[in-house]
Motif scaffolding. Structure first.
Motif, PDB file in Angstrom:
ATOM      1  N   THR A  36     -11.106  -6.805  -2.617  1.00  4.73           N
ATOM      2  CA  THR A  36     -11.078  -6.561  -4.054  1.00  4.73           C
ATOM      3  C   THR A  36      -9.842  -5.753  -4.385  1.00  4.73           C
ATOM      4  O   THR A  36      -9.632  -4.685  -3.828  1.00  4.73           O
ATOM      5  CB  THR A  36     -12.322  -5.751  -4.496  1.00  4.73           C
ATOM      6  N   ILE A  37      -9.016  -6.277  -5.267  1.00  5.83           N
ATOM      7  CA  ILE A  37      -7.823  -5.546  -5.691  1.00  5.83           C
ATOM      8  C   ILE A  37      -7.950  -5.286  -7.178  1.00  5.83           C
ATOM      9  O   ILE A  37      -8.067  -6.217  -7.971  1.00  5.83           O
ATOM     10  CB  ILE A  37      -6.529  -6.348  -5.415  1.00  5.83           C
ATOM     11  N   ASN A  38      -7.961  -4.011  -7.531  1.00 10.44           N
ATOM     12  CA  ASN A  38      -8.001  -3.640  -8.948  1.00 10.44           C
ATOM     13  C   ASN A  38      -6.668  -3.014  -9.290  1.00 10.44           C
ATOM     14  O   ASN A  38      -6.263  -2.043  -8.659  1.00 10.44           O
ATOM     15  CB  ASN A  38      -9.121  -2.631  -9.210  1.00 10.44           C
TER      16      ASN A  38
ATOM     17  N   ALA B 275       0.842  -1.190   0.000  1.00  5.75           N
ATOM     18  CA  ALA B 275       0.000   0.000   0.000  1.00  5.75           C
ATOM     19  C   ALA B 275       0.880   1.244   0.000  1.00  5.75           C
ATOM     20  O   ALA B 275       2.045   1.199   0.386  1.00  5.75           O
ATOM     21  CB  ALA B 275      -0.913  -0.007   1.222  1.00  5.75           C
ATOM     22  N   ALA B 276       0.296   2.366  -0.401  1.00 10.08           N
ATOM     23  CA  ALA B 276       1.074   3.611  -0.443  1.00 10.08           C
ATOM     24  C   ALA B 276       1.537   4.004   0.946  1.00 10.08           C
ATOM     25  O   ALA B 276       2.573   4.657   1.111  1.00 10.08           O
ATOM     26  CB  ALA B 276       0.232   4.724  -1.050  1.00 10.08           C
TER      27      ALA B 276
ATOM     28  N   ILE C 168      -9.767   1.192   2.308  1.00 12.24           N
ATOM     29  CA  ILE C 168      -9.437   1.381   0.891  1.00 12.24           C
ATOM     30  C   ILE C 168      -7.997   1.855   0.841  1.00 12.24           C
ATOM     31  O   ILE C 168      -7.646   2.857   1.470  1.00 12.24           O
ATOM     32  CB  ILE C 168     -10.344   2.428   0.220  1.00 12.24           C
ATOM     33  N   GLU C 169      -7.159   1.120   0.134  1.00 10.74           N
ATOM     34  CA  GLU C 169      -5.737   1.449   0.095  1.00 10.74           C
ATOM     35  C   GLU C 169      -5.268   1.640  -1.338  1.00 10.74           C
ATOM     36  O   GLU C 169      -5.417   0.737  -2.153  1.00 10.74           O
ATOM     37  CB  GLU C 169      -4.917   0.310   0.710  1.00 10.74           C
TER      38      GLU C 169
ATOM     39  N   THR D 107      -9.433  -2.840  -1.809  1.00 12.28           N
ATOM     40  CA  THR D 107     -10.582  -2.483  -0.979  1.00 12.28           C
ATOM     41  C   THR D 107     -10.995  -3.690  -0.162  1.00 12.28           C
ATOM     42  O   THR D 107     -11.286  -4.742  -0.726  1.00 12.28           O
ATOM     43  CB  THR D 107     -11.770  -2.057  -1.875  1.00 12.28           C
ATOM     44  N   VAL D 108     -11.018  -3.534   1.163  1.00 14.65           N
ATOM     45  CA  VAL D 108     -11.554  -4.588   2.011  1.00 14.65           C
ATOM     46  C   VAL D 108     -12.987  -4.198   2.335  1.00 14.65           C
ATOM     47  O   VAL D 108     -13.246  -3.126   2.892  1.00 14.65           O
ATOM     48  CB  VAL D 108     -10.751  -4.752   3.322  1.00 14.65           C
TER      49      VAL D 108
END
Lengths: 163, 71
Positions: A107-109, A56-57, A71-72, A99-100
């Motif tokens: 969900t990872i986009n 994550a950032a 949301i990361e 997004t958890v």
């Protein structure tokens, strides 16, 4: 009858020993539903996995079952998917969002990703040299900003390859 | 993402595309050819006003040979 009981208890002991290396305190009972999608391909589609490590950032994160919703934004880095049984698969992603959801779903986009085995260390090294040359040269500020972004990606790939 | 000086030059979309392009260029030769095709953007846009369409502008100007088909 007693031999059966002995066999099953031996199996239970063996599996405890195998999983203790990873988590150290408990048998993994819960899984999280992972959907990992690229614009052109869906790598995971509501698949049950044990743990997902993301870059994550704000820092590296490990996401387990029932993680707090978040949301990361992702920085260029590794996404590691750990399924039951010590098997883990790694992809290098160029960036996106993880997004958890409250319903134990992740969900990872991502925009672009490839398995870590598909990268060529030689190509990364050459690209990084080229980007550093542009940064140090006398092009426009835009070109330099582009080169800085690319250099960041190449350095991230290099550190991912060396892990 | 760490050094966000690019924010004064590009949008986040552009930043994403630059990162994706950098990733594609770092793949092994066999994978790279397939991946490079995904980086292709062929978009034209046109501004409409009072029922009249303006000039059609390429988002990414083609390398020259497609100029004849620009209508």
């Amino acid at each position: 009858m007693s031999s059966l009981r002995l066999l099953s208890s031996a199996a239970r002991r063996a599996s405890l020993a195998a999983s203790s290396g990873r988590r150290g305190y408990a048998e993994v009972a819960d899984k999280i539903k992972l959907s990992l999608a690229l614009p052109h391909e869906s790598l995971f589609s509501s698949a049950d996995v044990v743990q997902v490590n993301i870059a994550a950032a704000t820092g590296d994160m490990g996401i387990l079952a029932n993680h707090v919703p978040t949301i990361e934004p992702l920085r260029p880095g590794l996404v590691e998917v750990i399924d039951s049984g010590n098997s883990s698969k790694k992809w290098f992603v160029s960036g996106g969002f993880a997004t958890v959801h409250p319903s134990n779903k992740l969900t990872i986009n991502v925009v672009e990703a490839a398995p870590i085995e598909d990268f060529s260390a030689e190509a990364v090294r050459a690209n990084l040299q080229e980007a550093q040359r542009v940064i140090a040269g006398n092009g426009s500020e835009e070109d330099k900003a582009e080169a800085r972004i690319e250099a960041e990606v190449y350095e991230a790939i290099q550190s991912a390859l060396s892990k | 993402m760490s050094s966000a000086t690019w924010r004064s030059h590009f949008t986040f979309n552009r930043y994403s595309q630059i990162c994706a392009r950098a990733l594609r260029q770092s793949l092994k030769e066999s994978e790279r050819v397939k991946a490079e095709k995904r980086g292709l953007t062929a978009l034209r846009y046109q501004h409409w006003e009072n029922g009249q369409g303006g000039e059609q502008v390429y988002l990414v100007p083609p390398e020259g040979k497609a100029a004849a088909g620009a209508k």
